[in-house]
Every structure is written in structure tokens, then in C-alpha cells.
Design a protein around this motif. Structure first.
Motif, PDB file in Angstrom:
ATOM      1  N   GLN A  20     -18.357 -29.319  33.815  1.00  0.00           N
ATOM      2  CA  GLN A  20     -16.904 -29.184  33.719  1.00  0.00           C
ATOM      3  C   GLN A  20     -16.482 -28.570  32.397  1.00  0.00           C
ATOM      4  O   GLN A  20     -15.525 -27.791  32.337  1.00  0.00           O
ATOM      5  CB  GLN A  20     -16.228 -30.545  33.927  1.00  0.00           C
ATOM      6  N   ASP A  75      -7.869 -30.691  45.603  1.00  0.00           N
ATOM      7  CA  ASP A  75      -8.130 -30.131  44.280  1.00  0.00           C
ATOM      8  C   ASP A  75      -6.774 -30.000  43.600  1.00  0.00           C
ATOM      9  O   ASP A  75      -6.004 -29.088  43.902  1.00  0.00           O
ATOM     10  CB  ASP A  75      -8.802 -28.762  44.397  1.00  0.00           C
ATOM     11  N   PHE A  93     -16.903 -24.891  32.803  1.00  0.00           N
ATOM     12  CA  PHE A  93     -15.870 -24.357  33.691  1.00  0.00           C
ATOM     13  C   PHE A  93     -14.527 -24.258  32.977  1.00  0.00           C
ATOM     14  O   PHE A  93     -13.787 -23.279  33.149  1.00  0.00           O
ATOM     15  CB  PHE A  93     -15.734 -25.246  34.930  1.00  0.00           C
ATOM     16  N   LYS A 103     -12.603 -21.060  38.327  1.00  0.00           N
ATOM     17  CA  LYS A 103     -11.950 -21.792  39.407  1.00  0.00           C
ATOM     18  C   LYS A 103     -12.694 -23.068  39.769  1.00  0.00           C
ATOM     19  O   LYS A 103     -12.105 -24.002  40.333  1.00  0.00           O
ATOM     20  CB  LYS A 103     -11.807 -20.894  40.643  1.00  0.00           C
ATOM     21  N   ALA A 104     -13.970 -23.120  39.438  1.00  0.00           N
ATOM     22  CA  ALA A 104     -14.760 -24.318  39.737  1.00  0.00           C
ATOM     23  C   ALA A 104     -14.222 -25.545  39.015  1.00  0.00           C
ATOM     24  O   ALA A 104     -14.486 -26.678  39.431  1.00  0.00           O
ATOM     25  CB  ALA A 104     -16.212 -24.090  39.365  1.00  0.00           C
ATOM     26  N   LEU A 112     -12.486 -27.606  41.390  1.00  0.00           N
ATOM     27  CA  LEU A 112     -13.263 -28.185  42.488  1.00  0.00           C
ATOM     28  C   LEU A 112     -14.074 -29.406  42.066  1.00  0.00           C
ATOM     29  O   LEU A 112     -14.164 -30.381  42.810  1.00  0.00           O
ATOM     30  CB  LEU A 112     -14.209 -27.125  43.073  1.00  0.00           C
ATOM     31  N   LEU A 113     -14.678 -29.337  40.881  1.00  0.00           N
ATOM     32  CA  LEU A 113     -15.591 -30.398  40.453  1.00  0.00           C
ATOM     33  C   LEU A 113     -14.925 -31.767  40.346  1.00  0.00           C
ATOM     34  O   LEU A 113     -15.532 -32.770  40.740  1.00  0.00           O
ATOM     35  CB  LEU A 113     -16.241 -30.014  39.122  1.00  0.00           C
TER      36      LEU A 113
END
Length: 263
Positions: free
Chosen positions: A25, A87, A28, A34-35, A38-39
């Protein structure tokens, strides 16, 4: 003794899970990938498992964008519940940034921190929310501005809906969709909570954080119902007062229906 052991094991499991995802994270966030959106959902989903929170969803999140979710606020676990479904990015008061544990988690999720008492900063903060909405992020707003005992919706703050208005000029269609969401904690260990036991999940402002946190870790097996209502369109001509009243009425209706055992 068993309850204390359960709390310790749950806390340890959450810590290990957090440390495993932390390096990813941070990368990111550093490169604004963009991840980073999501994480956190994976973190929230497993956190629900560790905490024994069972989420029951009624209705569906609106697929349109920009989307601002307005939800009632019962406790800090609302964030875990909503984060496990979507998300999302949360709007939080500025002091949360410096809270132990929760402040770190909030920053890792790229939360938007607002200074409620500093009027000079309001414009920049609202514009930041508007930019994030226009960029396709789903932003969660708790319009009550504080937590409750979970038995009712407190008075909503009309000014907080300025975030939706700020995003309207940035939206290609000239509209921001504001979806009311009701969160109701309804059962503990399979038994109906009722008004008296609902504070097991709720966190009113006069209850210290640590005792509340330890009580929740010891309790486990909590059922929460999350109801997604019909979105309200916010356009350039929309008045914030009208928007807030409509959204609040829909949240209140859904909340009461779930607390009474129906949806």
C-alpha cells in the motif's frame, strides 16, 4: 480469561494482516496507483472475519459516477463494514489523522481530512473532495459529523454536502449522484440486539475509545445490515438544504426499517 485471550488473538491477527499489506500500500500511495483503492478492501474483508462481523447487504451500490455515499455513523467499525463492500475513500475530521492506530489506517486509505473549525480551509477541502469524486473515487460522507448509539439518525450537517456541489462542475454530465446508506447493527451471537444491547457495536462520543475497542474485540459475532437506497442527483441548481433533507429522510427510513427487523 477466554474473552481476554480472544481480544488478544484478534488484535494480533489484525496486526499481522496489516503488516503484510503495508509495504504494497505504501508503494501504491507513493506512485498514486489505482491499486491503492483496491487493496484496502481486502484488508477490510479479512478484518471483518477476524472481528466476527457478518455483513448483510440490501440493495446495491449505484454504478454511476461521480458517487458520494452518505451514511449514518454508529462506530469506527462502519469504516470496516463499508470498506469490505466497496473500494471507497472516507471523509474524516482532521484530528483522526493523529489518532493511534486509526490515524495510520486512515492515512493508508488516503482518507480526506477536513478542518471543521477553520473556515479558511473549507474551500480547499471541499475542492479536494470534488476532485476525488470527479476522478472516479467513491467518497463516503458521514453527515451526522459524529458517532451515535446506533438506535437513531442524529441531525445531519447540511454544510458537509457542499462536497457534492463542488464536484458538479468537474463532472462531464454536470451531476453528482448522492446515495443514502443505512448501517444497522442487529444481532450479536445470532440473538437480536435490541435498543439496550446495540451500544455493544455503537460508540457514542462520551464512551472512551479503549474500553469500547476492547469490548468489541471480546464480543465478536456481530451481524450488521447495510441498506443502499435510491441515489439523489445533485446538479448546479440543487440546494444543499434540500439535498441533505432528502438524503437524511431516506437514511432514517431505511435505518428504522432494519432496526425493526424488516427490509
Amino acid at each position: 480469561m477466554i474473552l481476554v485471550l480472544r481480544a488478544c488473538l484478534t488484535g494480533a491477527a489484525l496486526l499481522v494482516w496489516t503488516l503484510l499489506l503495508l509495504p504494497f500500500q505504501l508503494v501504491f500511495l507513493r506512485f498514486n496507483l489505482k491499486a491503492r483503492r483496491l487493496l484496502p478492501r481486502w484488508w477490510h474483508r479479512l478484518a471483518c472475519v477476524f472481528l466476527g462481523i457478518r455483513v448483510h447487504m440490501h440493495g446495491v451500490p449505484d454504478p454511476r459516477r461521480p458517487l458520494l455515499i452518505a451514511a449514518n455513523h454508529v462506530a469506527w467499525i462502519d469504516i470496516i463494514v463499508l470498506g469490505a463492500i466497496l473500494d471507497v475513500v472516507f471523509i474524516a475530521k482532521s484530528e483522526v489523522r493523529d489518532w493511534p492506530v486509526f490515524g495510520i489506517l486512515a492515512r493508508l486509505q488516503a482518507s480526506i481530512f477536513i478542518e471543521r473549525e477553520q473556515r479558511r480551509a473549507t474551500g480547499a477541502q471541499v475542492n479536494e473532495i470534488g476532485r476525488r469524486l470527479a476522478d472516479g473515487e467513491v467518497v463516503v460522507l458521514f453527515p451526522e459529523g459524529t458517532t451515535s448509539d446506533g438506535n437513531r439518525l442524529l441531525e445531519v450537517k447540511t454544510s458537509l454536502f457542499g462536497a457534492a456541489a463542488a464536484a458538479v462542475p468537474l463532472s462531464p454530465a454536470g451531476v453528482v449522484h448522492v446515495q443514502p446508506v443505512a448501517i444497522a447493527y442487529t444481532r450479536v451471537h445470532g440473538m437480536a440486539m435490541g435498543r439496550y444491547h446495540r451500544p455493544l457495536a455503537g460508540w457514542p462520543g462520551d464512551v472512551p475509545l479503549v474500553p469500547h475497542l476492547m469490548g468489541l474485540l471480546r464480543t465478536g459475532a456481530i451481524d450488521v445490515d447495510v441498506s443502499f437506497g435510491e441515489a439523489v442527483d445533485c446538479r448546479a441548481e440543487t440546494k444543499r438544504k434540500d439535498l441533505s433533507q432528502t438524503v437524511a429522510a431516506r437514511i432514517r427510513m431505511m435505518l428504522l426499517r432494519m432496526l425493526r427487523g424488516g427490509w
